[in-house]
Structures are given as C-alpha cells and as structure tokens.
Design a protein around this motif. Structure first.
Motif, mmCIF file in Angstrom:
data_model
loop_
_atom_site.group_PDB
_atom_site.id
_atom_site.type_symbol
_atom_site.label_atom_id
_atom_site.label_comp_id
_atom_site.label_asym_id
_atom_site.label_seq_id
_atom_site.Cartn_x
_atom_site.Cartn_y
_atom_site.Cartn_z
ATOM 1 N N VAL A 92 -34.204 6.914 28.059
ATOM 2 C CA VAL A 92 -32.871 6.143 27.704
ATOM 3 C C VAL A 92 -32.740 5.840 26.210
ATOM 4 C CG1 VAL A 92 -32.349 5.570 30.023
ATOM 5 C CG2 VAL A 92 -33.575 4.105 28.634
ATOM 6 N N ASP A 93 -31.566 5.662 25.801
ATOM 7 C CA ASP A 93 -31.350 5.103 24.518
ATOM 8 C C ASP A 93 -31.003 3.593 24.417
ATOM 9 O OD1 ASP A 93 -31.552 7.665 23.497
ATOM 10 O OD2 ASP A 93 -29.364 8.310 24.177
ATOM 11 N N ASN A 94 -31.507 2.941 25.272
ATOM 12 C CA ASN A 94 -31.133 1.479 25.337
ATOM 13 C C ASN A 94 -31.462 0.818 23.958
ATOM 14 O OD1 ASN A 94 -30.839 2.203 28.060
ATOM 15 N ND2 ASN A 94 -31.493 0.148 28.838
ATOM 16 N N PRO A 95 -32.669 1.134 23.068
ATOM 17 C CA PRO A 95 -32.821 0.516 21.962
ATOM 18 C C PRO A 95 -31.600 0.796 20.731
ATOM 19 C CG PRO A 95 -34.863 1.390 22.540
ATOM 20 C CD PRO A 95 -33.729 1.893 23.461
ATOM 21 N N LEU A 96 -30.644 1.641 21.068
ATOM 22 C CA LEU A 96 -29.559 1.966 20.084
ATOM 23 C C LEU A 96 -28.290 1.109 20.538
ATOM 24 C CD1 LEU A 96 -29.996 5.913 19.854
ATOM 25 C CD2 LEU A 96 -31.077 4.108 18.295
ATOM 26 N N GLY B 177 -20.083 -9.927 43.981
ATOM 27 C CA GLY B 177 -21.022 -9.826 45.075
ATOM 28 C C GLY B 177 -22.480 -8.880 44.480
ATOM 29 N N TYR B 178 -22.372 -8.521 42.890
ATOM 30 C CA TYR B 178 -23.350 -7.639 42.616
ATOM 31 C C TYR B 178 -23.372 -8.081 40.970
ATOM 32 C CZ TYR B 178 -22.620 -4.408 46.165
ATOM 33 O OH TYR B 178 -22.596 -3.770 47.641
ATOM 34 N N THR B 179 -24.629 -7.922 40.525
ATOM 35 C CA THR B 179 -24.933 -8.338 38.814
ATOM 36 C C THR B 179 -25.366 -6.986 38.324
ATOM 37 O OG1 THR B 179 -27.245 -9.080 39.593
ATOM 38 C CG2 THR B 179 -25.239 -10.928 39.574
ATOM 39 N N LEU B 180 -25.283 -7.087 36.980
ATOM 40 C CA LEU B 180 -25.825 -6.179 36.351
ATOM 41 C C LEU B 180 -26.679 -6.543 35.339
ATOM 42 C CD1 LEU B 180 -22.360 -4.313 35.196
ATOM 43 C CD2 LEU B 180 -23.993 -3.337 36.813
ATOM 44 N N SER B 181 -27.701 -5.405 34.804
ATOM 45 C CA SER B 181 -28.816 -6.314 33.898
ATOM 46 C C SER B 181 -28.878 -4.838 32.897
ATOM 47 C CB SER B 181 -29.783 -6.604 34.502
ATOM 48 O OG SER B 181 -30.673 -5.623 35.279
ATOM 49 N N PHE B 182 -29.217 -5.077 31.560
ATOM 50 C CA PHE B 182 -29.694 -4.240 30.627
ATOM 51 C C PHE B 182 -30.761 -4.527 29.760
ATOM 52 C CE2 PHE B 182 -28.734 -2.721 26.217
ATOM 53 C CZ PHE B 182 -28.758 -1.424 26.514
ATOM 54 N N ALA B 183 -31.373 -4.113 29.588
ATOM 55 C CA ALA B 183 -32.884 -4.448 28.706
ATOM 56 C C ALA B 183 -32.674 -3.540 27.459
ATOM 57 C CB ALA B 183 -34.090 -4.260 29.538
ATOM 58 N N SER B 184 -32.355 -4.162 26.421
ATOM 59 C CA SER B 184 -32.149 -3.100 24.980
ATOM 60 C C SER B 184 -33.553 -2.499 24.772
ATOM 61 C CB SER B 184 -31.586 -4.162 23.941
ATOM 62 O OG SER B 184 -32.615 -5.178 23.433
ATOM 63 N N ILE C 135 -27.792 8.146 26.599
ATOM 64 C CA ILE C 135 -27.965 7.875 27.902
ATOM 65 C C ILE C 135 -28.620 6.563 27.812
ATOM 66 C CG2 ILE C 135 -29.445 8.384 30.004
ATOM 67 C CD1 ILE C 135 -29.634 11.188 28.776
ATOM 68 N N LEU C 136 -28.059 5.593 28.756
ATOM 69 C CA LEU C 136 -28.394 4.181 29.076
ATOM 70 C C LEU C 136 -28.815 3.980 30.262
ATOM 71 C CD1 LEU C 136 -25.077 3.025 27.067
ATOM 72 C CD2 LEU C 136 -27.596 3.027 26.173
ATOM 73 N N GLY C 137 -29.795 3.211 30.517
ATOM 74 C CA GLY C 137 -30.335 2.473 31.811
ATOM 75 C C GLY C 137 -30.071 1.169 32.131
ATOM 76 N N PHE C 138 -29.530 1.052 33.385
ATOM 77 C CA PHE C 138 -29.162 -0.108 33.786
ATOM 78 C C PHE C 138 -29.831 -0.396 35.337
ATOM 79 C CE2 PHE C 138 -25.944 1.094 31.055
ATOM 80 C CZ PHE C 138 -25.382 -0.024 30.315
ATOM 81 N N SER C 139 -29.792 -1.675 35.536
ATOM 82 C CA SER C 139 -30.033 -2.200 37.386
ATOM 83 C C SER C 139 -28.826 -2.971 37.539
ATOM 84 C CB SER C 139 -31.222 -3.001 37.040
ATOM 85 O OG SER C 139 -32.505 -2.381 36.841
ATOM 86 N N ILE C 140 -28.515 -2.520 38.716
ATOM 87 C CA ILE C 140 -27.413 -3.578 39.581
ATOM 88 C C ILE C 140 -28.198 -3.808 41.157
ATOM 89 C CG2 ILE C 140 -26.861 -1.444 40.722
ATOM 90 C CD1 ILE C 140 -23.835 -2.508 40.879
ATOM 91 N N SER C 141 -27.748 -5.177 41.113
ATOM 92 C CA SER C 141 -28.457 -6.001 42.361
ATOM 93 C C SER C 141 -27.140 -6.534 43.235
ATOM 94 C CB SER C 141 -29.211 -7.183 41.899
ATOM 95 O OG SER C 141 -30.163 -6.941 41.130
ATOM 96 N N ARG C 142 -27.221 -6.442 44.472
ATOM 97 C CA ARG C 142 -26.416 -7.002 45.411
ATOM 98 C C ARG C 142 -26.773 -8.402 45.804
ATOM 99 N NH1 ARG C 142 -26.121 -6.387 51.736
ATOM 100 N NH2 ARG C 142 -24.180 -7.205 51.943
ATOM 101 N N ASN D 98 -31.287 1.482 40.201
ATOM 102 C CA ASN D 98 -31.311 1.560 38.853
ATOM 103 C C ASN D 98 -30.497 2.807 38.524
ATOM 104 O OD1 ASN D 98 -33.323 -0.300 38.123
ATOM 105 N ND2 ASN D 98 -34.996 1.166 38.219
ATOM 106 N N PHE D 99 -29.870 2.847 37.607
ATOM 107 C CA PHE D 99 -28.630 3.881 37.421
ATOM 108 C C PHE D 99 -28.571 4.083 35.944
ATOM 109 C CE2 PHE D 99 -26.348 0.204 37.174
ATOM 110 C CZ PHE D 99 -25.302 0.327 36.315
ATOM 111 N N LEU D 100 -27.927 5.459 35.659
ATOM 112 C CA LEU D 100 -27.798 5.675 34.226
ATOM 113 C C LEU D 100 -26.179 5.792 33.838
ATOM 114 C CD1 LEU D 100 -29.935 8.944 34.240
ATOM 115 C CD2 LEU D 100 -30.797 6.779 33.313
#
Length: 157
Positions: free
Chosen positions: A78-82, A54-61, A111-118, A27-29
């Motif tokens: 985090v401000d994801n709903p915006l 080789g990686y994927t990103l995900s974002f949950a609003s 500030i936004l929160g994301f996940s990255i997967s290998r 998880n990252f910002l």
C-alpha cells in the motif's frame, strides 16, 4: 483541455461483522485510479472515507502492506506513507490528502490500506461505507466534477 480524472474503488471482500469484540475488525483497500492517462498535480489529491454510525475507521500513514480481510492476495503493498489524514470526524470520517511531491501517474493508481471496526452497530444492521474524491474546482487532479463516489454495503451480524 481535460485533465486527470480519478475514480475510486473499495476492496473489502469480507463485509459481515460479528458482534463487537469477536472478529469485529476488517482490513480493506481503497484504490484511487487515474483514468485519462494524465498525471495528477503534486500533493493535491484529497479523498474522504465515511463509515456508518456504529463503526470506526483507522489509517496508519506508516503502513506499507496490509492483509485484507477475506482477500486472496495477502499481504498487499500500500501507498499509505504518501497520504496524511487532514481531517477526522469522530473516527467515522477520514479525509486524506497526498503528501507534497506525491502524485498519481497517468493511467496509474494509488492503493491505501485501512481498518474498520464494528463498535456499537446493532445486530442485523446493514449500512454503507463510502469513499469519494473531493471536488477539484481547479481541475488539477480531477477533471470530473461529478465527484466520484464508491459505496460498499457492510452488515453487522
């Protein structure tokens, strides 16, 4: 007359990914800062995140807080709903746009929160995840047309 000027950073303290299936998610910002003290226009700010092959990103609003992998201060609000995903390319590139009515105040940040997967990256691989502010030819949300870009090195162990 200069308008708002945005710059971005990416906070991913633990950027080494184990083999797929074992601690292969982080998880990252992304922080979007306004530097000139002038607010952005409402609902126009657009950023793009790109992960290497080789990686994927995900974002949950709907996300309002996130535990950052390897971070000291968890959870982080985090401000994801915006923000909404306005374009996605094979889960490796996400383009996000602020929702109507939302803006970054003068001297403020979002500030936004994301996940990255290998997923399929080879062991020993080294690559970059990047985030950039989309060019704003109207200068309403970013008066710096040099297109602020931030990159962070990640590696597959």
């Amino acid at each position: 007359m200069a308008g708002a000027d945005l710059t971005v950073t990416l906070d991913l303290p633990q950027a080494n990914f184990a083999a797929s299936g074992t601690a292969a998610v982080g998880n990252f910002l992304v922080n979007v800062f306004e530097l000139t003290g002038l607010p952005t226009s409402s609902g126009d700010v657009t950023i793009t995140l790109t992960a290497p092959i080789g990686y994927t990103l995900s974002f949950a609003s709907s996300l309002t807080s996130i535990n950052v992998s390897g971070g000291e201060h968890n959870p982080v609000v985090v401000d994801n709903p915006l923000w909404t995903v306005s374009h996605s390319l094979a889960s490796r590139q996400l383009t996000l746009t602020m929702t109507s009515g939302a803006f970054i105040s003068g001297g403020g940040e979002s500030i936004l929160g994301f996940s990255i997967s290998r997923t399929t990256a080879n062991s020993g691989s080294v690559a970059s995840i990047t985030v950039n502010v989309a060019d704003d030819l109207t200068l309403s949300y970013d008066s710096n047309l040099k297109n602020n870009v931030y990159a962070r090195i990640i590696s597959g162990l």
